[in-house]
Design a protein around this motif. Sequence first.
Motif, PDB file in Angstrom:
ATOM      1  N   GLN A 171      69.460  43.613 -33.517  1.00 29.42           N
ATOM      2  CA  GLN A 171      70.387  42.692 -34.381  1.00 29.42           C
ATOM      3  C   GLN A 171      70.737  42.029 -32.782  1.00 29.42           C
ATOM      4  O   GLN A 171      70.425  42.519 -32.302  1.00 29.42           O
ATOM      5  N   GLY A 172      71.401  41.175 -33.045  1.00 28.23           N
ATOM      6  CA  GLY A 172      72.100  40.410 -31.728  1.00 28.23           C
ATOM      7  C   GLY A 172      71.241  39.573 -31.463  1.00 28.23           C
ATOM      8  O   GLY A 172      70.047  39.230 -31.551  1.00 28.23           O
ATOM      9  N   PRO A 173      71.801  39.030 -30.106  1.00 24.87           N
ATOM     10  CA  PRO A 173      71.140  38.582 -29.304  1.00 24.87           C
ATOM     11  C   PRO A 173      69.360  38.932 -29.223  1.00 24.87           C
ATOM     12  O   PRO A 173      68.730  38.057 -28.194  1.00 24.87           O
ATOM     13  N   GLY A 174      69.509  40.281 -28.517  1.00 29.67           N
ATOM     14  CA  GLY A 174      68.000  40.896 -28.069  1.00 29.67           C
ATOM     15  C   GLY A 174      67.683  41.251 -29.069  1.00 29.67           C
ATOM     16  O   GLY A 174      66.941  41.620 -28.670  1.00 29.67           O
ATOM     17  N   GLY A 175      68.197  40.467 -30.599  1.00 28.62           N
ATOM     18  CA  GLY A 175      67.194  41.034 -31.213  1.00 28.62           C
ATOM     19  C   GLY A 175      65.688  40.360 -31.435  1.00 28.62           C
ATOM     20  O   GLY A 175      64.355  40.423 -31.796  1.00 28.62           O
ATOM     21  N   ILE A 176      65.329  38.778 -30.561  1.00 34.22           N
ATOM     22  CA  ILE A 176      64.502  38.364 -30.744  1.00 34.22           C
ATOM     23  C   ILE A 176      63.555  39.146 -29.345  1.00 34.22           C
ATOM     24  O   ILE A 176      62.040  38.682 -29.954  1.00 34.22           O
ATOM     25  N   ILE A 177      63.487  40.359 -28.765  1.00 31.24           N
ATOM     26  CA  ILE A 177      62.776  40.697 -28.694  1.00 31.24           C
ATOM     27  C   ILE A 177      62.636  42.439 -28.662  1.00 31.24           C
ATOM     28  O   ILE A 177      61.321  42.668 -28.875  1.00 31.24           O
ATOM     29  N   ALA A 178      62.733  42.631 -30.424  1.00 28.07           N
ATOM     30  CA  ALA A 178      62.731  43.883 -30.023  1.00 28.07           C
ATOM     31  C   ALA A 178      60.906  43.983 -30.449  1.00 28.07           C
ATOM     32  O   ALA A 178      60.904  44.674 -31.092  1.00 28.07           O
ATOM     33  N   PRO A 179      60.804  43.256 -31.734  1.00 27.12           N
ATOM     34  CA  PRO A 179      59.167  43.097 -32.538  1.00 27.12           C
ATOM     35  C   PRO A 179      58.441  43.733 -30.856  1.00 27.12           C
ATOM     36  O   PRO A 179      57.287  43.814 -31.052  1.00 27.12           O
ATOM     37  N   SER A 180      58.524  42.576 -30.257  1.00 26.26           N
ATOM     38  CA  SER A 180      57.789  42.798 -29.380  1.00 26.26           C
ATOM     39  C   SER A 180      57.332  43.972 -28.296  1.00 26.26           C
ATOM     40  O   SER A 180      56.483  44.606 -27.878  1.00 26.26           O
ATOM     41  N   CYS A 181      58.722  44.226 -27.871  1.00 27.37           N
ATOM     42  CA  CYS A 181      58.934  45.739 -27.764  1.00 27.37           C
ATOM     43  C   CYS A 181      58.590  46.623 -28.120  1.00 27.37           C
ATOM     44  O   CYS A 181      57.506  48.329 -27.455  1.00 27.37           O
ATOM     45  N   ARG A 216      45.164  44.432 -20.553  1.00 25.60           N
ATOM     46  CA  ARG A 216      46.260  44.935 -21.014  1.00 25.60           C
ATOM     47  C   ARG A 216      45.843  43.903 -22.122  1.00 25.60           C
ATOM     48  O   ARG A 216      47.090  44.402 -23.597  1.00 25.60           O
ATOM     49  N   HIS A 217      46.401  42.975 -21.990  1.00 24.10           N
ATOM     50  CA  HIS A 217      46.271  42.079 -23.215  1.00 24.10           C
ATOM     51  C   HIS A 217      45.478  42.101 -24.811  1.00 24.10           C
ATOM     52  O   HIS A 217      45.495  42.770 -25.159  1.00 24.10           O
ATOM     53  N   THR A 218      43.557  42.737 -23.738  1.00 26.03           N
ATOM     54  CA  THR A 218      43.246  43.028 -25.158  1.00 26.03           C
ATOM     55  C   THR A 218      43.325  44.113 -25.701  1.00 26.03           C
ATOM     56  O   THR A 218      42.982  44.004 -27.023  1.00 26.03           O
ATOM     57  N   ARG A 219      44.028  45.593 -24.927  1.00 24.98           N
ATOM     58  CA  ARG A 219      44.276  46.097 -25.806  1.00 24.98           C
ATOM     59  C   ARG A 219      45.165  46.378 -27.007  1.00 24.98           C
ATOM     60  O   ARG A 219      44.613  46.797 -27.790  1.00 24.98           O
ATOM     61  N   TYR A 220      46.260  45.323 -26.582  1.00 22.68           N
ATOM     62  CA  TYR A 220      47.432  45.366 -27.134  1.00 22.68           C
ATOM     63  C   TYR A 220      46.788  44.241 -28.069  1.00 22.68           C
ATOM     64  O   TYR A 220      47.758  44.967 -29.581  1.00 22.68           O
ATOM     65  N   ARG A 221      45.962  43.603 -28.316  1.00 26.22           N
ATOM     66  CA  ARG A 221      45.988  42.989 -29.523  1.00 26.22           C
ATOM     67  C   ARG A 221      44.631  43.601 -30.113  1.00 26.22           C
ATOM     68  O   ARG A 221      44.779  43.668 -31.508  1.00 26.22           O
ATOM     69  N   HIS A 222      43.639  44.738 -30.257  1.00 28.02           N
ATOM     70  CA  HIS A 222      43.288  45.138 -30.732  1.00 28.02           C
ATOM     71  C   HIS A 222      43.934  46.037 -31.233  1.00 28.02           C
ATOM     72  O   HIS A 222      43.870  46.696 -32.329  1.00 28.02           O
ATOM     73  N   HIS A 223      45.464  46.506 -30.943  1.00 30.59           N
ATOM     74  CA  HIS A 223      45.629  47.579 -31.485  1.00 30.59           C
ATOM     75  C   HIS A 223      46.758  47.282 -32.583  1.00 30.59           C
ATOM     76  O   HIS A 223      46.781  47.997 -33.437  1.00 30.59           O
ATOM     77  N   GLN A 224      47.492  45.831 -31.689  1.00 31.34           N
ATOM     78  CA  GLN A 224      48.389  45.485 -33.188  1.00 31.34           C
ATOM     79  C   GLN A 224      47.587  44.380 -33.928  1.00 31.34           C
ATOM     80  O   GLN A 224      48.281  43.795 -35.499  1.00 31.34           O
ATOM     81  N   GLY A 225      47.327  43.555 -33.764  1.00 27.45           N
ATOM     82  CA  GLY A 225      46.242  42.222 -34.975  1.00 27.45           C
ATOM     83  C   GLY A 225      46.164  41.276 -33.962  1.00 27.45           C
ATOM     84  O   GLY A 225      47.038  41.681 -33.234  1.00 27.45           O
ATOM     85  N   PHE A 283      48.398  39.053 -35.092  1.00 30.32           N
ATOM     86  CA  PHE A 283      49.278  37.802 -36.240  1.00 30.32           C
ATOM     87  C   PHE A 283      50.552  39.074 -34.742  1.00 30.32           C
ATOM     88  O   PHE A 283      51.458  38.928 -35.657  1.00 30.32           O
ATOM     89  N   ALA A 284      50.150  40.137 -34.093  1.00 29.05           N
ATOM     90  CA  ALA A 284      51.121  40.768 -33.677  1.00 29.05           C
ATOM     91  C   ALA A 284      52.054  40.020 -33.031  1.00 29.05           C
ATOM     92  O   ALA A 284      51.398  38.623 -31.916  1.00 29.05           O
ATOM     93  N   PRO A 285      53.346  40.428 -32.673  1.00 23.46           N
ATOM     94  CA  PRO A 285      54.861  39.239 -31.572  1.00 23.46           C
ATOM     95  C   PRO A 285      53.485  39.388 -29.982  1.00 23.46           C
ATOM     96  O   PRO A 285      52.605  40.957 -30.168  1.00 23.46           O
TER      97      PRO A 285
END
Length: 357
Positions: free
Chosen positions: A19-29, A266-275, A277-279
């Motif tokens: 929540q708050g101004p940092g909330g836009i970061i949370a899904p990616s983190c 790292r990008h490839t692993r991330y997309r494979h792991h998260q799908g 539509f991931a952040p």
Amino acid sequence: MFGQSRDETIDILSIVPTQGPGGIIAPSCTAAISLAVDEINSGTGILGREIRLTTIDGGREPHEVAAEISALVATGMVGAITGWHTSAVRRAVAEAVDSRVPYLYATDHEGLGDERPGVLLVGEHPDHQTVPAAAWMTRELGIRRWAIIGNDYIWPRRTAHALRRSLSDPYDIIVEQYVPLGTTDFEDFLDNPALLLADAVLILMVGADTARFNRQFAATGLPAVMPRLSPAVDENVLLSAGPAANTNLYVASSFFLDDTPEGRARHTRYRHHQGRFAPALTTFSNSTYEAIHLLNTLATTVGTLDVPTITAELADGLPLDGPTTRRGFRGNQAVGPAQLAMADGVDFDILCRLPDR
């Protein structure tokens, strides 16, 4: 691979603002941390124990976050703490934890010398990121006079102090204003006549606050003649502001994912792991990913997560090998390269590597 016994698991608390101004970061983190945890658990875990991750909302008042963390640590089941959150939250949590477990803080900090044992600073000290980035702008762009806009807590104020200390004339900071987290109207700053005497603006705000400021700044027409610098912008902030608001914006960070084999992998692993539509895997979320791997590498190297033992090992510096930009620790500060980039729409164009310490 792992059994169900609590002796075979290690609980890690991840503090990110939901929540708050940092909330836009949370899904990616949260997504990036999840990838790091699964990568480590696919091997031997941390010290042979499976990681179990609990996410704590770091967007609340610092004392609220600290109270929850303290209660969890008191159970004796927490092995470590990490996450992306403000320094105000870090200071409150560190006091409450009182060095009982290691605490890897995965974003930039203000460089104070009184951190409690066990607080390990994965991000950058302003003297090694903001200050050399400002010096580059002086050399390359002729910037001499600065205006500063920041959120009203310890990190922006101490970072501004570091810039002032580095200037040949401290009066070259023309305007300096601090606003509460969650500020939506920056008219007082933008309408200040003294702003027109500055050559550039240093932005020391969090998440959505920075995006809102950049949109309002762009509406004045000033980006064409007045560049901005920030050490606290990721791709989520660029996207939230919109491409038109990011013109002439410079960003310093240790966690850009370069277009290198490691970065692409790292990008490839991330997309494979998260799908698909991931952040996005961003500068900020990459810092949290690296903090988890750095914790694992540190534990493996030292052989324990015991804070006094870790502190003793780090006292004289400790090089580490691991899949991160961090090369080890000098005292409680992780070391590794910082870079300067320029916003290119909603992405970054990396310009140079900032001088090593």
